[in-house]
Enzyme design. Sequence first.
Site, short mmCIF file in Angstrom:
data_model
loop_
_atom_site.label_atom_id
_atom_site.label_comp_id
_atom_site.label_asym_id
_atom_site.label_seq_id
_atom_site.Cartn_x
_atom_site.Cartn_y
_atom_site.Cartn_z
N ASN A 136 -44.62 43.12 48.39
CA ASN A 136 -44.94 42.04 49.31
C ASN A 136 -45.66 42.64 50.51
OD1 ASN A 136 -43.47 39.50 48.21
ND2 ASN A 136 -41.96 41.16 48.05
N GLU A 137 -46.97 42.63 50.43
CA GLU A 137 -47.82 43.26 51.44
C GLU A 137 -47.92 42.37 52.69
OE1 GLU A 137 -48.61 46.22 51.20
OE2 GLU A 137 -49.40 46.81 49.23
N PRO A 138 -48.50 42.92 53.79
CA PRO A 138 -48.72 42.11 54.99
C PRO A 138 -49.40 40.79 54.66
CG PRO A 138 -49.20 44.40 55.46
CD PRO A 138 -48.90 44.33 53.99
N SER B 179 -47.55 38.28 53.37
CA SER B 179 -46.66 37.59 52.43
C SER B 179 -45.77 36.58 53.15
CB SER B 179 -45.78 38.60 51.68
OG SER B 179 -46.56 39.47 50.91
N THR C 109 -51.32 51.24 50.67
CA THR C 109 -50.38 51.35 49.55
C THR C 109 -51.04 52.10 48.39
OG1 THR C 109 -49.28 49.30 50.16
CG2 THR C 109 -48.99 50.05 47.90
#
Length: 639
Positions: free
Chosen positions: A162-164, A166, A181
């Site tokens: 869940n990246e920035p 999300s 990432t």
Amino acid sequence: MARLNLLEETRFEKVPVTVYENPQIASKKVADRIAALIKKKQESGEKAVLGLATGATPVQVYEELVRMHKEEGLSFQNVITFNLDEYYPMSPNSKQSYVTFMNENLFDHIDIKKENIHIPDGTLKKEDIAEFCIAYENKIEALGGLDLQVLGIGRTGHIGFNEPGSAPNSGTRLVTLDDLTRRDASRDFGGKENVPTKAITMGIGTIFKAREIILMAWNKKKASIIKKAVEGEIAGEVPATYLQLSDNTEFILDEDAASDLTRFNTPWLVKDCLWNDDLIKKAVIWLSNKVGKPILKLTDEDYNNNGMAQLATEKGPAYNINIHVFNKLQHSITGWPGGKPKADDTQRPERAEPAQKRVLIFSPHPDDDVISMGGTFIRLVDQGHDVHVAYQTSGNTAVWDTDVLRYVEFAMDFNKSLGKDQGKLESIYDEMREFISKKQPNEIDLPEIRDVKGFIRKSEAIAGARYAGLKDRNIHFMALPFYETGKTVKNPVTEEDVKLTMKLLQEVKPHQVFAAGDFADPHGTHLVCFNIVTEALERLRKTEKWAQDTWLWMYRGAWHEFETHEIEMAVPLSPQEVSRKRNAIFQHQSQKDRPVFPGDDAREFWQRAEERNRETAQAYDKLGLANYEAMEAFVKWKF
């Protein structure tokens, strides 16, 4: 009262945090909790539903669970698992797949039923992913939800993938990976270009439904993002901050990962402190930088207005504290890293005698010596010390395949010019070209290719050491066995690594040892090599007098410097010395322009080193000390 004191210390923290001395202890505690849950469920005839994570962080947890299964009879027959995520696209048989990771680190070693293992499918057609994700959620819900979710945290603040950006109520879905990432994963894939751009991940909303959530983080590399996740405002830019909204989450950290939290980094802001010299030095430097004043201009008012009234009251007035810290910093600066002969050394970092010391510089890779302490290296030689350098590993994984072909082609032409038979060399060259043309990411090179890569780095190391003024007999190549795997993931350290190091130390009997003290990445070569050196010295100190008189100085690599308050020896460099250091680094041509493993920093190694050394000098200058062109910094190891 103890509870009130703890609340005061942790008042900046918005989620429960438990800190352990090291990852080994912390991992065992987490494994114990998982085992207790499994046993409790077994006693009541229920299933234990676990959410599992991958990556370096949980590896020791899984090792402990495997040990419990084999040695203590812990059964996983009643355990059902759901993994957080998987790269997409990704074959389950790939070395980089999380199916492979979980099998190798846990599932292949315990008695879990295969039908109870659930990992997102990286082989799906894109049009089938949405349906799969709904089914994944439904399976978890049908089992009553996750009893315990284990998490790591990425440097973007991601949990799962869940990246920035999300959403806090997001479910299992296909996501696009952040560039940072992918850079962090690049070593596993043989380059960022080989890292998938997407992944299937359990959502934040799914994670939130777990009855218990444990987020683990180890090492200094995670410290800054942990501070944001624990003390920062809730924000989509740092998805882990959403865990502040959960009533059943605990962060479990080692001391390094927790080191940026207010209670550890600036404890004077949350509690009364026991003021020793090290803490006073750290606090005064912090205050000087915060208010933008040189140390000698700090006032009692500055102390009182910035949470340091206790220090001013106990150790003040302010000017006395300022003078004390200023003098300590001033005494750390020396142009004589090997000690100044016939000088009063009571206030100097290094001993005056013997005037000419035997010095052994350990370099984990073949270029760390000149990148990290090239100016000091050259000065030690110039000042007449008997300097040796030991390259602990061949560094043969960090050479481009194209360089191998170029060097072999040179050898073929050279042989031809001498009229030598080319048959065998041409045959090997053809095999190399064929292999390289079909080589897969992170595939182990042919032995001949590994040899050539090692020869390239060896010749560059010799050139760099010679440029620094070293005699050939003082250049040592150790080829420690733990490294020589041909893989980016190395073997565990063995007794042979330590014995080889002890043998070299006994040959040189150094008064001074310099070693790379980079502890940010516990899986990096620097830390492994440092631990080998300290283990060897610790053993020798028990039986050999010369070893008891050996001082060990730590230096840092091209990425990070010691904090100013940590520095115990700062060696100033003139513009001419900076130029000489740069030329020594330039001897490592295979690492110039675009190295194989560049890390996060796009600059070349020589640029990183110069700017880091200038920043160290500027930090001293801002505190009110002399303004030097550059400085190399060292910390003395305490045995």
